[in-house]
Each structure stands twice: as structure tokens, then as C-alpha cells.
Design an enzyme around this catalytic site. Structure first.
Site, PDB file in Angstrom:
ATOM      1  N   SER A 136      16.775  55.647  31.973  1.00  0.00           N
ATOM      2  CA  SER A 136      17.534  55.377  30.986  1.00  0.00           C
ATOM      3  C   SER A 136      18.614  54.145  31.225  1.00  0.00           C
ATOM      4  O   SER A 136      18.920  53.245  30.611  1.00  0.00           O
ATOM      5  CB  SER A 136      18.596  56.439  30.713  1.00  0.00           C
ATOM      6  OG  SER A 136      17.865  57.570  29.988  1.00  0.00           O
ATOM      7  N   TYR A 160      25.257  58.761  20.832  1.00  0.00           N
ATOM      8  CA  TYR A 160      25.557  60.021  20.374  1.00  0.00           C
ATOM      9  C   TYR A 160      26.634  60.035  19.322  1.00  0.00           C
ATOM     10  O   TYR A 160      26.851  60.878  18.499  1.00  0.00           O
ATOM     11  CB  TYR A 160      25.897  61.009  21.464  1.00  0.00           C
ATOM     12  CG  TYR A 160      24.401  61.481  21.720  1.00  0.00           C
ATOM     13  CD1 TYR A 160      24.106  62.771  21.748  1.00  0.00           C
ATOM     14  CD2 TYR A 160      23.475  60.603  22.768  1.00  0.00           C
ATOM     15  CE1 TYR A 160      22.945  63.467  22.158  1.00  0.00           C
ATOM     16  CE2 TYR A 160      22.488  61.083  23.179  1.00  0.00           C
ATOM     17  CZ  TYR A 160      22.020  62.519  23.069  1.00  0.00           C
ATOM     18  OH  TYR A 160      20.809  62.822  23.363  1.00  0.00           O
ATOM     19  N   ALA A 177      16.062  56.060  25.882  1.00  0.00           N
ATOM     20  CA  ALA A 177      17.126  56.253  26.750  1.00  0.00           C
ATOM     21  C   ALA A 177      18.229  57.066  26.457  1.00  0.00           C
ATOM     22  O   ALA A 177      18.878  56.984  25.018  1.00  0.00           O
ATOM     23  CB  ALA A 177      17.754  54.892  27.085  1.00  0.00           C
ATOM     24  N   LYS A 178      18.805  57.911  27.222  1.00  0.00           N
ATOM     25  CA  LYS A 178      19.808  59.087  26.702  1.00  0.00           C
ATOM     26  C   LYS A 178      21.169  58.613  27.056  1.00  0.00           C
ATOM     27  O   LYS A 178      21.543  58.640  27.897  1.00  0.00           O
ATOM     28  CB  LYS A 178      19.466  60.141  27.677  1.00  0.00           C
ATOM     29  CG  LYS A 178      20.181  61.375  27.002  1.00  0.00           C
ATOM     30  CD  LYS A 178      19.859  62.494  27.465  1.00  0.00           C
ATOM     31  CE  LYS A 178      20.663  64.095  26.968  1.00  0.00           C
ATOM     32  NZ  LYS A 178      20.212  64.260  25.679  1.00  0.00           N
ATOM     33  N   THR A 179      21.697  57.555  26.166  1.00  0.00           N
ATOM     34  CA  THR A 179      22.659  56.619  26.057  1.00  0.00           C
ATOM     35  C   THR A 179      23.890  57.283  25.436  1.00  0.00           C
ATOM     36  O   THR A 179      23.681  57.912  24.276  1.00  0.00           O
ATOM     37  CB  THR A 179      22.525  55.338  25.472  1.00  0.00           C
ATOM     38  OG1 THR A 179      21.207  54.872  26.055  1.00  0.00           O
ATOM     39  CG2 THR A 179      23.479  54.492  25.839  1.00  0.00           C
TER      40      THR A 179
END
Length: 312
Positions: free
Chosen positions: A66, A166, A160-162
């Protein structure tokens, strides 16, 4: 339950173990203003051999991956982050818990470009029960299809866990809760099913499982991969590159969410349309049972997926 009600004392920040209340950042931190952070959500389960972190290596690999689109340099090695995580769980005297590693551009300057800002890294852990409510795992949840769409991978990297992304999840989830639902389902820009705000989604029809593929702007969920593996091991056919229309949700035999926080949660209704019999379906229940038997170590399967806090 809020953090002030929890018996947790320590967070790891940039190589040091600090008191929970002292784990603070400057108000001009780059990541606070522009959402330039990456993170993971990981569960450790209470087993007969002590707390065991589920699929830690895969979560750690995704954290480093990420960072790549944002040119973020995590100066700590995987081994250092692993030891820090194990020690945080130990120092907080946790059994089953939720673990949050996060890396973000820190404090130095506030131009949009983060090139002069350091990359800060922190790891916290705390007790956390069923993400969508204590009864959700057995009775299922009522959801709505959100009016908010999932951003496309051509706009922002979807795998990508950005942190900043969220906001999209928050908008969808809060819209659902304002309308009396527990959670949302978001569609992609083409109008096909993507995922939940913090979950992947599975559909069961005629004994076969379908889940949106990576091309549908989803996060490549680790619990999603776990359930696909468990289903195939039990002889189920799984289409993990499915394109699912909104209308197919209403005619599904079963629907369920997966995620590190949500685990395996049945969906009872979509937009007030009853799914199947309006209860946890038999395939959902079988896979949910298999999942919890696995993570709580009632079976010896997939030992390679577990990192024990205490040496075995």
C-alpha cells in the site's frame, strides 16, 4: 465501548513503546490534512496456545504494498514490525484483540507534496468484539445499496488500504445508518456491486459462490481470500472474478460480508428485500463455522496462517 473504557496502556510509535495517552501527533501532520496514510486491520484470536495473530504476514505484505503508490518509505523491516506488534499485545495483556498498524506522512511541511515529511509508523491493539453487532454473526444484518459510488482504480488505487479513502466508506455507511440499516453496499462507477464500506461481499446462488473480482474496484481482502480457500476445500465452486449487478443481490439465495473486522457476517435484507429465507443461509453458516473453527484453532488446518504471540 470507547477507548477510555478499555484496559490498554501501550502503543508502539516510531520504534518506542509509549503510554497510550501520550501517543499523539502534531495538528499540522500531513496525513491529518490530506489522508496520506496507509493501515491494516488485523485480528488476534484467543486460542489454547495463547493469542494468535491471523494471517499477519499477508497483512504486513499488503501494508508495504500500500505504501508503494504514495512513495512512502517505511524504514522498519517486517521483522521489526512483527516484534513490535507481538510486544504491544503482550504489554497490553491481550488475548483476542484487534491490531492496527498505520504509516503516514508526518510533521514537517504542509504542501500537498509530502516529499519533505517523515514517514511515521505506529501500532496499537485493543479488545474489539463483533464489528457489526453481537447478534449480526448469527442473525445477519439489514443493508442498503448506497447512493455513493466506489471510486475507480483509475482515480485512486483501490488495492491500497489508504486512510483518506475511507471517507468514501464513512459516507456510505453513515447514509445507511441514518436510514435505519446496519451497513451499506457500494456500487462501482459502472453500477455493478463492489463491496461494503469495510467488507467484501459474497453471493450464493444455486450452490455456487460469487464475489466481485479485483477489476470491480474492490480491496483484495485477506478474509475474502480465506473464505474462498475454505469454500473450495469443501468442494464449492467459487467465481472470484464475478461481475454482480445490483438486481442480482435481491434474487440471491444467500449473501454475506467478509473482513478482518466483520469476519463472516450474513446479510438478511438488501433495501428491505428479504434475501433467501431471511436468515443465515446454510452455506454461509457452514463457511462461518469453518472460519471460526480455523481462527480459534479448533482445527489444525493452515497452521502457516498463524503467528503466536508467545513462542510455541
Amino acid at each position: 465501548m470507547g477507548f477510555d473504557d478499555m484496559d490498554v496502556s501501550t502503543i508502539w510509535m516510531n520504534g518506542e513503546y509509549v503510554d497510550w495517552d501520550d501517543a499523539q501527533i502534531h495538528v499540522l501532520t500531513h496525513g491529518l490534512h490530506y489522508g496520506t496514510g496507509i493501515f491494516e486491520g488485523v485480528r488476534a484470536y484467543d486460542t489454547d496456545h495463547g493469542p494468535a495473530i491471523f494471517r499477519w504476514e499477508e497483512h504486513l505484505e499488503r501494508l508495504y504494498n500500500s505504501a508503494k503508490p504514495y512513495d512512502m518509505d517505511i524504514e522498519y523491516s517486517p521483522e521489526e514490525l512483527t516484534e513490535a506488534t507481538l510486544e504491544v499485545v503482550r504489554r497490553n495483556d491481550l488475548d483476542g484483540c484487534y491490531i492496527r498498524p498505520i504509516a503516514y506522512y508526518g510533521y514537517d511541511s504542509l504542501g500537498v507534496s509530502p516529499q519533505d515529511n517523515p514517514t511515521d509508523v505506529a501500532i496499537a491493539a485493543w479488545p474489539w468484539g463483533a464489528y457489526l453487532g453481537d447478534e449480526a454473526l448469527e442473525n445477519g444484518v439489514d443493508v442498503m445499496v448506497s447512493s455513493w459510488r466506489k471510486h475507480a482504480s483509475s482515480q485512486i488505487p483501490t488495492n491500497a488500504k489508504t486512510t483518506g479513502l475511507y471517507v468514501n466508506s464513512l459516507l456510505a455507511g453513515e447514509e445507511a445508518r441514518r436510514n435505519g440499516y446496519v451497513e451499506a453496499i457500494v456500487l462501482n462507477k459502472e453500477g455493478n456491486v463492489a463491496e461494503g464500506p469495510g467488507e467484501n461481499i459474497f453471493m450464493v446462488r444455486d450452490g455456487k459462490l460469487y464475489t466481485p473480482g479485483l477489476s470491480q474496484s474492490i480491496l483484495d481482502g485477506i478474509t475474502r481470500d480465506t473464505v474462498i480457500t475454505l469454500a473450495r476445500e469443501r468442494g464449492y465452486e467459487v467465481d472470484d472474478s464475478a461481475v454482480i449487478s445490483r438486481g442480482e443481490l435481491h434474487t440471491a439465495d444467500e449473501l454475506f460480508f467478509t473482513g478482518s473486522a466483520a469476519e463472516v457476517t450474513p446479510i438478511r435484507k438488501v433495501d428491505n428485500v428479504v434475501i433467501g429465507e431471511g436468515t443465515r443461509g446454510p452455506i454461509t453458516e457452514e463457511l462461518q463455522t469453518a472460519f471460526f473453527d480455523l481462527v480459534e484453532r479448533r482445527t489444525d488446518d493452515h497452521e502457516e496462517w498463524f503467528t503466536y504471540v508467545e513462542e510455541q
